[in-house]
Design an enzyme around this catalytic site. Structure first.
Site, PDB file in Angstrom:
ATOM      1  N   ASP A  18       0.872  -1.162   0.000  1.00 27.99           N
ATOM      2  CA  ASP A  18       0.000   0.000   0.000  1.00 27.99           C
ATOM      3  C   ASP A  18       0.923   1.229   0.000  1.00 27.99           C
ATOM      4  OD1 ASP A  18      -2.351   1.629   0.491  1.00 27.99           O
ATOM      5  OD2 ASP A  18      -1.616   1.805   2.544  1.00 27.99           O
ATOM      6  N   LEU A  19       0.392   2.361  -0.388  1.00 30.57           N
ATOM      7  CA  LEU A  19       1.237   3.563  -0.453  1.00 30.57           C
ATOM      8  C   LEU A  19       1.087   4.434   0.803  1.00 30.57           C
ATOM      9  CD1 LEU A  19       3.114   5.406  -2.204  1.00 30.57           C
ATOM     10  CD2 LEU A  19       1.013   6.516  -3.033  1.00 30.57           C
ATOM     11  N   ASP A  20      -0.109   5.040   0.921  1.00 36.16           N
ATOM     12  CA  ASP A  20      -0.331   6.004   2.002  1.00 36.16           C
ATOM     13  C   ASP A  20      -0.260   5.329   3.370  1.00 36.16           C
ATOM     14  OD1 ASP A  20      -0.945   8.207   0.223  1.00 36.16           O
ATOM     15  OD2 ASP A  20      -2.853   7.232  -0.177  1.00 36.16           O
ATOM     16  N   THR A  26       1.865  10.022   3.839  1.00 35.01           N
ATOM     17  CA  THR A  26       0.796  10.876   3.315  1.00 35.01           C
ATOM     18  C   THR A  26      -0.521  10.711   4.060  1.00 35.01           C
ATOM     19  OG1 THR A  26       0.649   9.154   1.674  1.00 35.01           O
ATOM     20  CG2 THR A  26       1.537  11.257   0.931  1.00 35.01           C
ATOM     21  N   LYS A  54      -9.287   5.422   5.924  1.00 38.61           N
ATOM     22  CA  LYS A  54      -8.009   4.911   5.403  1.00 38.61           C
ATOM     23  C   LYS A  54      -8.220   3.764   4.434  1.00 38.61           C
ATOM     24  CE  LYS A  54      -4.897   6.267   9.124  1.00 38.61           C
ATOM     25  NZ  LYS A  54      -4.070   5.779  10.229  1.00 38.61           N
ATOM     26  N   SER A 125      -2.413   0.478  -4.447  1.00 38.04           N
ATOM     27  CA  SER A 125      -2.961   1.628  -3.711  1.00 38.04           C
ATOM     28  C   SER A 125      -4.312   2.044  -4.256  1.00 38.04           C
ATOM     29  CB  SER A 125      -1.986   2.812  -3.830  1.00 38.04           C
ATOM     30  OG  SER A 125      -2.591   4.007  -3.364  1.00 38.04           O
ATOM     31  N   ALA A 126      -5.175   2.541  -3.378  1.00 36.20           N
ATOM     32  CA  ALA A 126      -6.483   3.057  -3.807  1.00 36.20           C
ATOM     33  C   ALA A 126      -6.368   4.470  -4.361  1.00 36.20           C
ATOM     34  CB  ALA A 126      -7.438   3.065  -2.615  1.00 36.20           C
ATOM     35  N   LYS A 156     -10.436  -1.097  -2.522  1.00 34.80           N
ATOM     36  CA  LYS A 156     -10.472  -1.831  -1.255  1.00 34.80           C
ATOM     37  C   LYS A 156     -11.758  -1.472  -0.498  1.00 34.80           C
ATOM     38  CE  LYS A 156      -5.533  -0.952  -1.288  1.00 34.80           C
ATOM     39  NZ  LYS A 156      -4.412  -0.217  -0.680  1.00 34.80           N
ATOM     40  N   GLU A 180      -0.122  -3.406   4.612  1.00 36.10           N
ATOM     41  CA  GLU A 180      -1.257  -2.486   4.681  1.00 36.10           C
ATOM     42  C   GLU A 180      -1.393  -1.809   6.038  1.00 36.10           C
ATOM     43  OE1 GLU A 180      -3.767  -0.885   3.674  1.00 36.10           O
ATOM     44  OE2 GLU A 180      -3.991  -1.519   1.612  1.00 36.10           O
ATOM     45  N   ASP A 181      -1.792  -0.545   6.028  1.00 39.95           N
ATOM     46  CA  ASP A 181      -2.057   0.143   7.300  1.00 39.95           C
ATOM     47  C   ASP A 181      -3.558   0.348   7.543  1.00 39.95           C
ATOM     48  OD1 ASP A 181      -2.418   2.128   5.314  1.00 39.95           O
ATOM     49  OD2 ASP A 181      -2.067   3.705   6.796  1.00 39.95           O
TER      50      ASP A 181
HETATM   51  C1  BG6 Z   1      -5.756   5.625   0.047  1.00 39.37           C
HETATM   52  C2  BG6 Z   1      -5.805   6.414   1.317  1.00 39.37           C
HETATM   53  O1  BG6 Z   1      -4.461   5.171  -0.143  1.00 39.37           O
HETATM   54  O2  BG6 Z   1      -6.133   6.426  -1.068  1.00 39.37           O
HETATM   55  C3  BG6 Z   1      -7.174   7.056   1.478  1.00 39.37           C
HETATM   56  O3  BG6 Z   1      -5.561   5.579   2.422  1.00 39.37           O
HETATM   57  C4  BG6 Z   1      -7.513   7.874   0.243  1.00 39.37           C
HETATM   58  O4  BG6 Z   1      -7.157   7.881   2.625  1.00 39.37           O
HETATM   59  C5  BG6 Z   1      -7.436   6.981  -0.981  1.00 39.37           C
HETATM   60  O5  BG6 Z   1      -8.821   8.421   0.348  1.00 39.37           O
HETATM   61  C6  BG6 Z   1      -7.719   7.744  -2.270  1.00 39.37           C
HETATM   62  O6  BG6 Z   1      -6.692   8.667  -2.454  1.00 39.37           O
HETATM   63  P1  BG6 Z   1      -6.709   9.830  -3.524  1.00 39.37           P
HETATM   64  O7  BG6 Z   1      -5.282  10.310  -3.531  1.00 39.37           O
HETATM   65  O8  BG6 Z   1      -7.112   9.232  -4.827  1.00 39.37           O
HETATM   66  O9  BG6 Z   1      -7.677  10.855  -3.053  1.00 39.37           O
HETATM   67 MG    MG Z   2      -2.736   3.172   3.550  1.00 36.65          MG
END
Ligand code: BG6
Ligand code: MG
Length: 224
Positions: A18-20, A26, A54, A125-126, A156, A180-181
């Protein structure tokens, strides 16, 4: 997780990150932007409220935020689009100031280390901002594949993002591990038939195979 030798028994050949909140710091930017939006709409938004956002998509996050403020029924689709765009503009503004110092401890070593032992790596990542963040921090070339919120319709907790990541690195889901967090991400990994490692100190996470405080606890050499 203290008994790290157990990782070897998982027979992992692909690692999906996962990224964030896992590779980069972030998650706190997302929170700050959502909190600002909630306060403009006239209600408070705590870190605990933010936990449920999240890992889920931008629009789903907005809907959860509006539910927290008791406003879900009163906002039209057009207004939702505008609110999500407003939040994203603040978020992107914060990203412009990001430096490699915001790569989380152990992330670089982990990415390099898995590759060094022959385990392929992918982002899962989402976020629709993932490409921008990876580029800015010089992380793109450190991954064998990148899958983000632009690549799949179901994010997700649906497993789609991780299944596509596994496919792109050419590894069966059962031989992949997901870091994943977020609860939604752990559920997605489980739904995809992958091993799930929870990352972070949140007490509210459940349904994982192992938990670490951060990627700095991961020693790729112990996985093969
Ligand atoms: C996920 C984050 O990685 O991405 C969420 O954990 C976030 O908090 C989601 O809403 C979507 O991100 P973005 O950058 O497309 O708004
Ligand atoms: Mg995350």
């Amino acid at each position: 997780m203290t008994n790290t030798s157990a990782f070897m028994d998982w027979h992992i050949r692909g690692a999906i990150f996962d990224l964030d909140g896992v590779l980069v710091d972030t998650a706190s930017y997302h929170y700050r932007a959502w909190k600002r939006l909630a306060e403009e709409l006239g209600f408070p938004f705590s870190e605990q409220d933010n936990e449920q956002l999240k890992g889920v998509s931008r629009m789903r996050s907005l809907e959860l935020l509006l539910e927290t403020g008791g406003m879900a029924e009163r906002v039209s689709r057009t207004e939702k689009d505008a609110l999500a765009a407003r939040k994203n503009a603040w978020y992107v503004e914060m990203l412009e100031g990001m430096t490699p110092g915001e790569i989380l401890p152990g992330a670089l070593e982990c990415l390099r280390g898995f590759r060094a032992v022959g385990i392929r790596t992918s982002l899962g990542s989402a976020s629709r901002n993932a490409g921008r963040i990876l580029e800015r921090l010089g992380l793109t070339a450190m991954l064998d594949a990148v899958v983000d919120g632009n690549d799949v319709e179901q994010v997700k907790p649906a497993p789609d993002v991780f299944l596509l990541a596994a496919k792109r690195i050419g590894i069966a889901p059962s031989a992949c591990v997901v870091f994943e967090d977020a609860q939604a991400g752990l559920e997605a990994a489980c739904a995809g038939g992958m091993r799930a490692v929870a990352v972070g100190t949140s007490e509210s996470l459940s349904g994982y195979d192992a938990k670490v405080a951060g990627l700095f606890e991961i020693q790729p050499a112990e996985w093969i």
